[in-house]
Structures are given as structure tokens and as C-alpha cells.
Enzyme design. Structure first.
Site, mmCIF file in Angstrom:
data_model
loop_
_atom_site.group_PDB
_atom_site.id
_atom_site.type_symbol
_atom_site.label_atom_id
_atom_site.label_comp_id
_atom_site.label_asym_id
_atom_site.label_seq_id
_atom_site.Cartn_x
_atom_site.Cartn_y
_atom_site.Cartn_z
ATOM 1 N N GLY A 361 0.821 -1.196 0.000
ATOM 2 C CA GLY A 361 0.000 0.000 0.000
ATOM 3 C C GLY A 361 0.857 1.249 0.000
ATOM 4 N N CYS A 362 0.217 2.403 0.001
ATOM 5 C CA CYS A 362 0.973 3.655 -0.070
ATOM 6 C C CYS A 362 1.702 3.944 1.229
ATOM 7 C CB CYS A 362 0.048 4.816 -0.430
ATOM 8 S SG CYS A 362 -1.232 5.127 0.788
ATOM 9 N N THR A 363 1.317 3.294 2.319
ATOM 10 C CA THR A 363 2.009 3.511 3.592
ATOM 11 C C THR A 363 2.846 2.312 4.000
ATOM 12 O OG1 THR A 363 0.129 2.694 4.856
ATOM 13 C CG2 THR A 363 0.193 5.060 4.407
ATOM 14 N N GLY A 364 2.971 1.321 3.120
ATOM 15 C CA GLY A 364 3.770 0.149 3.451
ATOM 16 C C GLY A 364 3.051 -1.129 3.096
#
Length: 387
Positions: A361-364
Site C-alpha cells: 500500500g501507499c504507507t507500506g
């Protein structure tokens, strides 16, 4: 007779220091050496930094180490030949002889286990933030190094006058593993305070936004990432060839390490040199090595050694061939599993008969699964120490 001469010489030396301090305004000064040779910006830039440091902080006395430079005769000099090896040797001797209490160097061969904690100026809120770490390495193993960096970052922040530093972990490979270890230390009694991200959801995992805003007092990273951050935050206003902001790559810290040696780069300008000298002096005066030892003792009492042992690479056994269960729609996801463990975590779910997929995902990293299995997924991942 010889003893009388030695006593008289000692008295004369002490009186000389008292007279010198009285002339300079009184009060004991912290003596710091500056490696004043080898900068890409020239020796004059380093000397300007020395002047600035003593103008801005009257408790600091800087000794420039290197060939004396015309126009800067007013500075204190430990003269050497125009050779970097000679300058390094003179700096070591001055530290060994107690002429200086700390030193700021353009380079230093730290042993493995010793790292430096940088300090940056964050532009969003104008707050300082310590970057743990920026040169050297606390351990060859990334996650262990980052865990130790957190402890050393806390120690350096405390030596600089931050009594209860708030700690965040930069969102890198290994960040979740390190944060879990730090949370375990806190649960077991270690006095660590966590920062809170400015992004929705908060938490102690930092993104770039949090660094810009100075969301915490200490940002934990691996050394190479920290080194890049120091350069970016130091030179982002100048185009890169002149580090104009910050306090340099910081004082050294490590288990059993008793020297306070700070690092600047060959592109560090006078303002950064001055900041590095002042930060080094404060760390030396505060007794940084004793603060590091105290933090390590407290962390050990909370289980540091066991956490480090759990991070060590395990001898690989014959890998079990785990097959994925029949696929099904994955309408839920879970965060918080480290990217280095994500595939093994998915296989643990497969082994339990739960279909899951890894994704980024965009945060990990995230694990996707069917929402109806949410409680069971969490149970399996927690039991296997992935959450």
C-alpha cells in the site's frame, strides 16, 4: 626539589587558566577541537564556523587543528602540517592528553557498534529533530542497529537538554519490527515516549511529512538513510554543494564508547560547523557516554538483550512447502507487518487454512484477506509474532 617544581608548575598552570577565564568573561569553558583542514569549501569556511561557535556560545572554546591560516590568528590553534593524517593524529593526541574534551571531524573511522546522531532543522515548524543515526553503524544487522539507534538518539537528545524526547520510527524496511521491540521495552518499564504522526491515524511510524513538520524529537532510521536525510535537510536551500542549515551529523554514541566525536561533511558551511561545535560541547559537558550507559542499563532491565537475540538471523531449516488454500475475494486488509516478514506471514495464514495475499500500500506492506476471517487472521499473526 623536583616535587616542589612540579607543584609550582601545576599551580602556575591552574592560575593561568583562572586568569584566562577571567579575561574571557569567567566560567569554565568546554574545549572542543575542530579538524580545520580538508573541507571542499576551504579552511576559511571552517574557521568562520569556529568563530561563530564561540560568538554564539561563550561557554565553548574551540581549538582549530591543522595548518594555521592567515587572518585567523585570533583563534586557538593546534598546528600541524597540511596533511589529513597529521591533522587526525593531532586530534587524537589532544583528546588523549585532555587538551580537548570533544572534537568535530570531517571523517573518523568509528568501530562497528558506534554511530553518530545527527540534528536537523525541520522547515515546516522550525523545530530541531535528531536523526538516529547518520554515520557509523550501531550493528551490522539493520533492525538491531535501528533499535540501538533509538536508545542512542534518546541519550544524545537528553545530553542536549531534551528531558523526555518523543521518538518516531521512519517508515523503512524493518520499521515495524523495531517499533514492536520499542513498545515491548516500554511495556517492560523502559522510559520511552513515542511521537505521534501528523497524518490521519497518528502512530509512531513516521513518513516524510512528519520529518518536515518535526513531529518528534528523535527520528529512528538506518545509518545510510539517515545520512541522506542529513544532506537533504542541510542543503535543500542551496542546491546541494553547501550545507547551510542544522547541527551536522552529530556526536558519537555506542556501548562502551567514551569519546564525544562529532561529524561534519566536506560540504558543511560555517553555520553548520558552528552548530556542530556547540552540540559537541554540550554533549561533552553533559557526559554523553554516561548517559548512553544509563539508557542501555535501563533498556537491558526491560529486556533489550532478549529482543536483540530474537532479531538475529535464524539458521534456515528445510523450508516447509506451504500451499495456498483456494482463493477467495479479499475485501479486508491489515497493516503493521514488516515488509521483511510479509511473505512468511502470508504463509503462516495459509498453513492455518486462511487464504491471504501480500500487497504494498501507499504507507507500506499490507496483507489482504476475507473480512469474515478477520479475527482468526489477527489471532494467527499475533501468535506468530508478526503483529
Amino acid at each position: 626539589m623536583a616535587d616542589n617544581k612540579a607543584v609550582k608548575a601545576l599551580i602556575g598552570e591552574i592560575l593561568g587558566e583562572i586568569i584566562e577565564e577571567a579575561k574571557e568573561g569567567g566560567g569554565r569553558k568546554t574545549k572542543v577541537g575542530l579538524m580545520a583542514y580538508g573541507s571542499e569549501l576551504g579552511t576559511e569556511e571552517l574557521c568562520r564556523g569556529a568563530r561563530l561557535a564561540m560568538q554564539d556560545d561563550p561557554t565553548v572554546k574551540v581549538f582549530c587543528i591543522g595548518p594555521r591560516l592567515a587572518g585567523f590568528e585570533d583563534l586557538n590553534w593546534i598546528e600541524t602540517e597540511p596533511d589529513e593524517h597529521a591533522v587526525s593524529a593531532a586530534m587524537e593526541k589532544a583528546l588523549n592528553d585532555g587538551v580537548i574534551e570533544g572534537a568535530v571531524a570531517l571523517h573518523y573511522p568509528f568501530p562497528v557498534g558506534v554511530t553518530t546522531i545527527g540534528k536537523i532543522f525541520t522547515p515546516g515548524r522550525g523545530k530541531p529533530c535528531f536523526v538516529a543515526s547518520s554515520t557509523g553503524t550501531a550493528s551490522p544487522l539493520r533492525t538491531e542497529a535501528m533499535l540501538r539507534n533509538a536508545i542512542y538518539g534518546i541519550a544524545v537528545a537528553k545530553s542536549a537538554g531534551v528531558p523526555d524526547p518523543k521518538v518516531g520510527v521512519l517508515n523503512l524496511d524493518g520499521a515495524q519490527t523495531v517499533l514492536r521491540a520499542l513498545q515491548k521495552l516500554k511495556e517492560n518499564g523502559y522510559g520511552i515516549s513515542f511521537a505521534d504522526s501528523i497524518r490521519k491515524g497518528g502512530g509512531a511510524i513516521f513518513r516524510g511529512n512528519d520529518l518536515l513538520a518535526g513531529a518528534g524529537d528523535v527520528c529512528v532510521a538506518d545509518t545510510l538513510t539517515g545520512n541522506v536525510l542529513m544532506k537533504l535537510f542541510g542543503a535543500w536551500t542551496t542546491g546541494g554543494d553547501y550545507e547551510a542549515m542544522g547541527w551536522g551529523y552529530g556526536p558519537s554514541a555506542g556501548e562502551g564508547w567514551d569519546r564525544v566525536i562529532s561529524i561534519i561533511s566536506r560540504a558543511s558551511g560555517a553555520p553548520v560547523v558552528a552548530g556542530a561545535l556547540s552540540l559537541n560541547a554540550r554533549a561533552a559537558k553533559s557526559g554523553l557516554s554516561a548517559i548512553v550507559a544509563k539508557e542501555l542499563q535501563a533498556a537491558r532491565a526491560a529486556g533489550l538483550d532478549e529482543l536483540i537475540e530474537a532479531m538475529q538471523p535464524k539458521q534456515a531449516a528445510a523450508e516447509e512447502d506451504v500451499k495456498a488454500p483456494p482463493s477467495e475475494p479479499t475485501d479486508e486488509e491489515i497493516h503493521g507487518v514488516d515488509v521483511l516478514e510479509i511473505e512468511n506471514a502470508v504463509k503462516a495464514l495459509w498453513k492455518a487454512g486462511l487464504y491471504a495475499e501480500s500487497s504494498m500500500g501507499c504507507t507500506g506492506p499490507v496483507i489482504k484477506f476475507a473480512k469474515r476471517n478477520e479475527e482468526k487472521v489477527k489471532e494467527v499473526l499475533k501468535a506468530a509474532s508478526y503483529l
